[in-house]
Design an enzyme around this catalytic site. Structure first.
Site, PDB file in Angstrom:
ATOM      1  N   GLY A  54       8.359  -6.096  -5.593  1.00  0.00           N
ATOM      2  CA  GLY A  54       8.247  -5.998  -7.057  1.00  0.00           C
ATOM      3  C   GLY A  54       6.700  -5.340  -7.402  1.00  0.00           C
ATOM      4  O   GLY A  54       6.082  -5.022  -6.521  1.00  0.00           O
ATOM      5  N   CYS A  55       6.385  -5.709  -8.607  1.00  0.00           N
ATOM      6  CA  CYS A  55       4.940  -5.507  -9.084  1.00  0.00           C
ATOM      7  C   CYS A  55       3.669  -6.012  -8.259  1.00  0.00           C
ATOM      8  O   CYS A  55       4.135  -7.304  -8.021  1.00  0.00           O
ATOM      9  CB  CYS A  55       4.672  -5.870 -10.383  1.00  0.00           C
ATOM     10  SG  CYS A  55       3.183  -5.952 -10.926  1.00  0.00           S
TER      11      CYS A  55
END
Length: 234
Positions: A54-55
């Site tokens: 993810g981020c």
């Protein structure tokens, strides 16, 4: 979904998204068993592991709070050097995943322990090509391994966790040999630590740090290790 879009929505919408995110986070953040496979005694004081999930803001912030970690760098891995740029990677077709290179002292914290924390609180490892509101192959979950030993340990630990059914769904994290990590732009480095009041950070990343502190208090360090991006690929 690009975070520039998330940061532009209304505070009311952020509140709704935040409630959903925190509920989702509570569903996967859990204390996991350590790797069953024995690791060779550490002799070197430096190693690097690369995690994508993810981020990269949130993943970096988790590892910055772990004792034994000496440096972190948010960046890109899985694609070519000439496409390792935020806006380009955000298109989702470069092969890159937002990643974090973690330098650590193996005599203080093992690769197995770093994986344990990663799967416990850094992400939901059962999601495919997404984490929280961020959707696309650039947000997929990957262990980019730098040595055969890392690859073997990663395979064994994922098999162990799947066999124990510690998550409701099988772990989707890929195990891929690392062929080049490229640090992200300077403004992405240490983002969660520098901007704790940012609405994205407060909603999606701060709960992970609280989970880390609660579940792995012995590993937790209150002051994060802040690191500037290194030039070029590593």
């Amino acid at each position: 979904m690009k975070r520039s879009g998330i940061l532009g929505v209304s505070l009311v919408a952020m509140s709704v998204l935040g409630t959903a995110c925190q509920a989702e986070g509570a569903a996967f953040a859990t204390r996991l068993p350590p790797p069953a496979a024995a690791e060779a005694p550490a002799t070197a004081h430096h190693a690097t592991a690369i995690f994508a999930g993810g981020c990269f803001w949130g993943v970096q912030s988790v590892f910055q709070h772990i004792r034994g970690v000496t440096a972190t760098r948010a960046g890109y891995d899985g694609g070519a050097k000439n496409t390792a740029e935020y806006e380009t990677v955000g298109g989702g077709d470069t092969g890159h995943a937002e990643s974090v290179a973690v330098d650590y002292d193996p005599t203080q914290v093992s690769y197995g322990t770093l994986m344990r924390v990663f799967f416990s609180v850094a992400l939901d490892p059962t999601q495919v090509d997404r984490q929280f509101p961020d959707v696309g192959s650039q947000y997929r979950s990957v262990l980019f391994t730098r040595t055969p030993e890392q690859a073997n340990e990663a395979r064994a630990y994922i098999q162990q966790l799947n066999a124990a059914h510690v998550f409701a769904r099988p772990i989707a994290t890929q195990i891929v040999p690392d062929h080049g990590f490229y640090p992200a732009e300077d403004y992405h480095q240490n983002f969660a630590a520098l901007y704790p009041d940012n609405s994205y950070i407060a909603t999606y990343d701060a709960p992970r740090i609280e989970a880390l502190k609660m579940i792995y208090g012995g590993l937790y360090r209150d002051r994060p290790i802040l690191t500037l991006a290194a030039p070029g690929g590593t």
